[in-house]
Design a protein around this motif. Structure first.
Motif, PDB file in Angstrom:
ATOM      1  N   ARG A   1       0.818  -1.220   0.000  1.00 22.24           N
ATOM      2  CA  ARG A   1       0.000   0.000   0.000  1.00 22.24           C
ATOM      3  C   ARG A   1       0.851   1.269   0.000  1.00 22.24           C
TER       4      ARG A   1
ATOM      5  N   SER B   1       4.276   4.759   5.577  1.00 22.73           N
ATOM      6  CA  SER B   1       3.896   3.354   5.440  1.00 22.73           C
ATOM      7  C   SER B   1       2.779   3.019   6.432  1.00 22.73           C
ATOM      8  N   GLU B   2       2.093   1.919   6.182  1.00 21.53           N
ATOM      9  CA  GLU B   2       1.030   1.492   7.088  1.00 21.53           C
ATOM     10  C   GLU B   2       1.573   1.261   8.495  1.00 21.53           C
ATOM     11  N   ARG B   3       2.754   0.660   8.579  1.00 20.99           N
ATOM     12  CA  ARG B   3       3.332   0.370   9.893  1.00 20.99           C
ATOM     13  C   ARG B   3       3.702   1.653  10.622  1.00 20.99           C
TER      14      ARG B   3
ATOM     15  N   LYS C   1       2.233   4.605  10.286  1.00 23.81           N
ATOM     16  CA  LYS C   1       0.988   5.216  10.739  1.00 23.81           C
ATOM     17  C   LYS C   1       0.511   4.555  12.035  1.00 23.81           C
TER      18      LYS C   1
END
Length: 213
Positions: free
Chosen positions: A47, A189-191, A193
């Motif tokens: 993503r 990145s998702e991590r 966030k």
């Protein structure tokens, strides 16, 4: 599209991941193969790169991931949104990086990100970590002078070890001895966030390709 359920960890040293993989002709995938390339190592569900490819359409993006179901899901997602500057590839980067760059123009790699790699906490498992001397050497061979390597982790010991690996190589220098206070990439990145939402620290470093004085 429903999310694919996969194992969180796979052992990159197992025989299954020591084999070469089929590399597609990337010239047939990217709309313009000569655009500068951002390589994301350990892209997971992809993503982060999916957002980057839309924010920076003047770049090409390539995500590498060792869990094949995630790669299939990510490329399906990419196809649904008709992005021709983005691709995801299933491979073990410490085995296949050289083969991948046989399909790319010389000096196209301008940026690399290694974001929140698996920490493999147990000492006996640390040889499974993605940033090994071979990876650093391979990146030294392909990253253009002035190219950037972004390292992020929510585990300080892992971040320090990654920095040590790159600092040990004469082809890279760190832009600051301190951790970066904020992400200087245009997308989180998702991590990252999730980590920031929990008010936990993120350890970020930037390395530049170029011989040290």
């Amino acid at each position: 599209m429903a999310r694919v359920r996969v194992r969180q960890h796979v052992n990159p040293l197992s025989s299954k991941y020591q084999q070469s993989v089929t590399i597609p002709n990337l010239r047939d995938i990217y709309g313009d193969i000569n655009k500068p390339l951002h390589l994301d190592i350990g892209c997971a569900r992809g993503r982060f790169l999916w957002e980057m490819a839309q924010v920076e359409p003047e770049w090409n993006f390539l995500g590498l991931e060792i869990r094949e179901p995630l790669v299939i899901e990510a490329n399906n997602w990419r196809d649904e949104h008709s992005l021709n500057n983005l691709h995801y590839l299933f491979c073990n980067v410490n085995i296949s990086l050289g083969e991948i760059f046989e399909y790319l123009p010389k000096e196209v790699l301008k940026r690399v990100s290694i974001l929140f790699p698996d920490p493999w906490f147990k000492r006996r498992h640390q040889t499974r970590r993605v940033v090994q001397p071979k990876l650093v050497e391979d990146l030294a061979n392909y990253l253009t002078v002035g190219g950037e390597i972004f390292l992020h982790s929510d585990v300080e010991e892992v971040a320090k070890k990654m920095c040590d690996r790159f600092s040990e190589h004469n082809s890279f220098y760190r832009n600051s001895n301190d951790w970066l206070n904020e992400n200087i990439l245009p997308v989180l990145s998702e991590r990252e966030k999730a980590t920031l939402a929990k008010n936990q620290p993120v350890y970020r470093a930037l390395f530049i390709a170029g011989n040290r004085e």
